[in-house]
Design a protein around this motif. Structure first.
Motif, mmCIF file in Angstrom:
data_model
loop_
_atom_site.group_PDB
_atom_site.id
_atom_site.type_symbol
_atom_site.label_atom_id
_atom_site.label_comp_id
_atom_site.label_asym_id
_atom_site.label_seq_id
_atom_site.Cartn_x
_atom_site.Cartn_y
_atom_site.Cartn_z
ATOM 1 N N PRO A 190 0.825 -1.217 0.000
ATOM 2 C CA PRO A 190 0.000 0.000 0.000
ATOM 3 C C PRO A 190 0.857 1.263 0.000
ATOM 4 C CG PRO A 190 -0.847 -1.597 1.573
ATOM 5 C CD PRO A 190 0.466 -2.135 1.120
ATOM 6 N N GLY A 191 0.534 2.191 -0.893
ATOM 7 C CA GLY A 191 1.297 3.436 -0.975
ATOM 8 C C GLY A 191 1.187 4.280 0.283
ATOM 9 N N ASP A 192 0.072 4.179 1.001
ATOM 10 C CA ASP A 192 -0.101 4.971 2.214
ATOM 11 C C ASP A 192 0.784 4.495 3.355
ATOM 12 O OD1 ASP A 192 -1.972 6.478 0.910
ATOM 13 O OD2 ASP A 192 -3.706 5.362 1.698
ATOM 14 N N ASP A 193 1.385 3.305 3.206
ATOM 15 C CA ASP A 193 2.274 2.799 4.266
ATOM 16 C C ASP A 193 3.668 3.421 4.208
ATOM 17 O OD1 ASP A 193 0.154 1.230 4.908
ATOM 18 O OD2 ASP A 193 1.106 -0.694 4.452
ATOM 19 N N THR A 195 6.382 6.825 3.051
ATOM 20 C CA THR A 195 6.654 8.203 2.653
ATOM 21 C C THR A 195 7.565 8.120 1.439
ATOM 22 O OG1 THR A 195 6.485 8.999 4.937
ATOM 23 C CG2 THR A 195 7.637 10.405 3.349
ATOM 24 N N TRP A 209 11.685 5.230 -0.589
ATOM 25 C CA TRP A 209 10.493 4.763 0.139
ATOM 26 C C TRP A 209 10.894 4.512 1.592
ATOM 27 C CZ3 TRP A 209 11.721 3.401 -4.750
ATOM 28 C CH2 TRP A 209 10.725 3.446 -5.751
ATOM 29 N N LYS A 212 6.390 3.968 7.240
ATOM 30 C CA LYS A 212 5.940 4.861 8.302
ATOM 31 C C LYS A 212 6.040 4.169 9.666
ATOM 32 C CE LYS A 212 2.813 7.507 5.321
ATOM 33 N NZ LYS A 212 1.416 7.925 5.049
#
Length: 263
Positions: A190-193, A195, A209, A212
């Protein structure tokens, strides 16, 4: 009921055998009886009676014979035969054809400058083999995507971990050859995981990458990709490379390597 009566009469007629000798003897005895002398008419009357009795008996026999013959000659009623109705075999109807079949949509072609082209790998991609690097629970391999052209490139990093990771930093460096420009990134996780940042530093495009805090990367196969325009001329990936730093329950681990052409 009628069939039973007919059957009994037919059986009685077949079993009957008239005794002709006995009947003639009775007629002869009647004719040989003592004659009455003093009256002639009674004799004639008696003879007439005998003749009439004979005729009556003959008529009765004849009528009975005709009746029996009629019964015997009458054929038994034919049994009613019910002809089974043969039904045609059931034929299964073929499934209805769609008037408008769903066309097979080919995958969209990758064009230079696309911010997110169709990825060529998924989270279940095979373990890296070409140019493979190993350290602790990590295994990695870099390659150029098969959809890359002379104008645009996607550099893929296949990463496999045998343990969950509580910390993960991935860095891909693309050498600036003049006109090299970022067009996007992609990953199976998932991209939201993460920064995600892209910047120029030290004569290269640096894609980074960072997982988080508080999140975990599960064990398995994962992939990360850097996308960019090549600029003028034919570009080679000789100076491009990647580095992975991770932390898990077994400690820290790092892998690094370059990108191998797929064709």
């Amino acid at each position: 009921m009628n069939e039973d009566i007919n059957r009994r009469l037919r059986e009685a007629a077949e079993a009957h055998r008239p005794d002709r000798a006995r009947m003639l003897a009775r007629v002869e005895r009647g004719m040989a009886g003592p004659a009455v002398r003093h009256r002639a008419r009674p004799f004639a009357r008696s003879g007439t009676r005998v003749v009439l009795a004979g005729l009556a008996a003959g008529g009765i026999l004849t009528t009975g014979g005709l009746a029996v013959a009629a019964i015997v000659a009458t054929p038994p009623p034919k049994p009613t035969v019910t002809t089974p109705t043969t039904l045609p075999p059931a034929v299964s109807s073929p499934p209805p054809k769609s008037a408008h079949p769903t066309p097979v949509v080919p995958p969209p072609a990758t064009t230079p400058g696309s911010a997110r082209p169709t990825p060529s790998a998924t989270a279940t991609s095979p373990s890296p083999t070409a140019g493979e690097s190993r350290n602790g629970p990590l295994r990695s391999a870099g390659s150029l995507d098969a959809k890359s052209t002379v104008y645009w490139t996607q550099s893929n990093l296949a990463l496999k971990t045998t343990q969950p990771l509580t910390s993960l930093t991935i860095e891909i460096r693309i050498v600036q050859t003049g006109g090299t420009k970022n067009t996007g990134t992609w990953q199976t996780l998932p991209g939201d995981d993460f920064t995600v940042t892209v910047q120029e530093a030290g004569g290269a495009l640096v894609y980074r990458w960072v997982l988080k805090p508080g999140l975990t990367v599960p064990a398995g196969n994962h992939e990360f990709a850097a996308q960019f325009n090549n600029g003028a001329g034919v570009r080679k990936a000789t100076g491009d490379g990647y580095r992975v730093d991770a932390q898990g329950s077994g400690g820290s681990a790092s892998v690094r390597g370059g990108f191998v052409p797929t064709r």
